[in-house]
Enzyme design. Structure first.
Site, short mmCIF file in Angstrom:
data_model
loop_
_atom_site.label_atom_id
_atom_site.label_comp_id
_atom_site.label_asym_id
_atom_site.label_seq_id
_atom_site.Cartn_x
_atom_site.Cartn_y
_atom_site.Cartn_z
N LYS A 1 0.85 -1.24 0.03
CA LYS A 1 -0.01 -0.02 0.04
C LYS A 1 1.14 1.06 -0.05
O LYS A 1 1.90 1.22 0.72
CB LYS A 1 -0.80 0.12 1.47
CG LYS A 1 -2.05 1.16 1.33
CD LYS A 1 -2.90 1.09 2.45
CE LYS A 1 -3.98 1.83 2.61
NZ LYS A 1 -4.79 1.74 3.87
N SER B 1 -9.79 -0.85 7.33
CA SER B 1 -9.38 -0.59 5.96
C SER B 1 -8.49 -1.88 5.19
O SER B 1 -8.06 -1.70 4.10
CB SER B 1 -8.36 0.44 5.87
OG SER B 1 -9.28 1.86 6.06
N SER C 1 -9.69 1.67 3.06
CA SER C 1 -8.72 2.32 2.16
C SER C 1 -7.83 1.68 1.26
O SER C 1 -7.05 2.15 0.50
CB SER C 1 -8.00 3.56 3.01
OG SER C 1 -7.13 2.95 3.94
#
Length: 525
Positions: free
Chosen positions: A157, A256, A232
């Protein structure tokens, strides 16, 4: 207009002046955003102080012996496969033929380029970099290193440092140079031989649950076009679901990791708070943030977690669930639910019971306050972390993230303190509940993945704001620091994935992983 909203309307001008925030013309946007969260704010406003404030710092994870599995669960470690080799098998093949250690990563890179329309990645590696990293891993292997992830392609990420990649945090207006070092969790994966294919797209600053990024494009759901990938860590989940990589690193502040994993039909594991170090990762809510893996199987997630956490290489043990006490907290986690979610989760529970698990009904009074505690904590901490950006470069932020950061300045310090007191009470509630059970099992989301761009969903005939519907069942385990994992347990009426959430006591990460591996096997077609 409610009394509370009216109080905010009278206070925002004065508070903005006091904080030195020079964008008073945005007053109406602040009030409109606060109106969305009025239910949470009204709940917190009504909470009476019941105890002295004690900072919620979860104790260090206990040793594995403190959470033994029932004897019937002891079993050999296996790598659960979803029709293709798991990461342990990939690593084994690369150790046997080090000259081909870059092959899997180069195939993943080609797949990422072929599926660029998913917007799963922000920055991709290149072939020379992968060849160089594979050659370095081969040297370590010759020198005697174990290399348990030799040649395994991974994605990270874009919220953490990855040497050689710019860290954008999914935000606009920034042109960071390539990082000079890895975040600690990433460094551990690379030391074990993993090869980083690229950094993944996300909801800007990780502050949202859709990964509809205005700067790098909306992340697509590989399971169905036009539906959210969740956030997210949407890019990480999409990269795994699309078969580009089998493991990606994500972060989880309110769900997330688990939300996008559920939306995309893969496994997402949020470990115990700080079981995986956050060094080198951009904070959003420092007391809520967790790092963990998103993977194609529980076994892949478990192996990646063991490396990220600095543990000895470890995999799951799978055996019958006989004697496992499964807490089923019906009072909050099971109502309201969409009918298709309820049916899928009930089927999973029935399979667990048939395998020997003991279902224990639980009542968790006070857990319904979780949304108020989460909103106040995260809103305050995120605004503090990004305050200088709000002052100096607000135009570089997407509209949704900017207004969420702005409203954090209007929450009274007394509310933040009250929220931390409530978190401590919530942790005690769960600690007490976990004395009677080994794991908790709940749905991951109240609904199947919604359509992209949706602002609200309907559950049981009632319209519910999207953030409430999506984060309601995941956030309690961020507030308490407990480990929680999602795995797919069926499909909804539109054919999209439904997630099953398994949680455990703080430090009981391997109990959660072992139980999840067995449930995954029971659910396998």
């Amino acid at each position: 207009m409610t009394d509370l909203h009216d109080r905010f309307a009278r206070a925002v001008d004065a508070q903005a002046r006091l904080a030195g925030y020079p964008y008073g013309e945005r007053r109406q946007a602040w009030l409109d955003r606060l109106r969305v969260n009025l239910p949470e704010l009204e709940t917190l406003d009504a909470l009476a102080p019941e105890a002295e404030l004690g900072y919620l710092a979860p104790p260090p994870p206990p040793s594995a012996s403190a959470h033994p599995l029932p004897a019937a669960q002891a079993g050999r470690g296996i790598a659960v496969s979803r029709h293709v080799p798991g990461i342990a098998a990939i690593a084994r093949e690369c150790r046997d033929a080090p000259e081909h250690a870059a092959d899997a990563a180069k195939a993943a890179l080609a797949a990422a380029r072929q599926q660029a329309d998913l917007n799963a990645f922000i920055t991709l590696s290149d072939t020379p970099a992968l060849d160089g990293a594979a050659a370095a891993a081969a040297r370590k292997l010759r020198e005697g290193a174990a290399m348990p992830l030799m040649g395994v392609p991974i994605a990270v990420k874009d919220l953490m440092q990855v040497a050689g990649f710019p860290q954008t945090n999914g935000s606009g207006g920034l042109k960071p140079p390539p990082a000079l070092r890895d975040a600690l969790a990433v460094a551990r994966l690379r030391e074990a031989g993993a090869l980083v294919v690229g950094t993944t797209n996300l909801h800007e600053l990780a502050y949202g649950i859709t990964s509809e990024n205005p700067h790098y494009g909306w992340v697509g759901n590989p399971r169905a076009a036009g539906y959210t990938a969740g956030g997210s860590s949407g890019g990480s989940a999409a990269a795994v679901a699309a078969g580009i990589v089998r493991v990606a690193v994500g972060t989880d502040t309110a769900g997330s990791i688990r939300i996008p994993a559920s939306c995309c039909g893969v496994v997402g594991f949020k470990p115990t708070f700080d079981a995986v170090p956050r060094d080198g990762a951009q904070a959003l809510g420092a007391s809520l943030d967790h790092l963990g893996p998103i993977a194609a199987s529980v076994a892949d997630a478990a192996l990646a977690f063991s490396i990220m956490a600095g543990q000895a290489e470890r995999t799951v043990s799978v055996g019958a669930l006989r004697g496992l006490r499964v807490g089923v907290p019906r009072n909050y986690f099971y109502a309201p639910l969409a009918d298709d979610v309820a049916q899928a989760v009930d089927r999973a529970l029935a399979l667990m019971q048939a395998d020997g698990a003991v279902l224990v009904p639980l009542d968790l009074p006070g857990v319904e306050h979780s949304a108020a505690l989460q909103f106040t904590t995260l809103c305050s901490e995120a605004t503090d972390i990004h305050w200088r950006r709000l002052i100096d470069q607000p135009e570089t932020l997407g509209a949704d993230v900017r207004v969420r950061l702005e409203v954090g300045q209007f929450l009274p310090a007394t509310w933040y303190t009250r929220a931390q007191r409530g978190r401590a009470a919530l942790a005690r509630l769960f600690d007490q509940a976990m004395q009677a059970v080994d794991v908790l099992v709940t749905p991951t989301l109240r609904i199947e993945p919604p359509r992209s761009g949706a602002g609200a969903v309907v559950i049981g005939g009632q319209e519910v704001p999207l953030h409430t519907a999506v984060t309601g069942l995941t956030m309690p385990f961020n507030l308490t620091g407990m480990p929680a994992l999602t795995l797919p347990c069926g499909a909804g009426r539109n054919g999209l994935p439904i997630g099953l959430q398994i949680a455990g006591a703080r430090g009981a990460d391997w109990r959660v992983l072992n139980a999840a591996a067995r449930v995954e096997a029971l659910l396998a077609p």
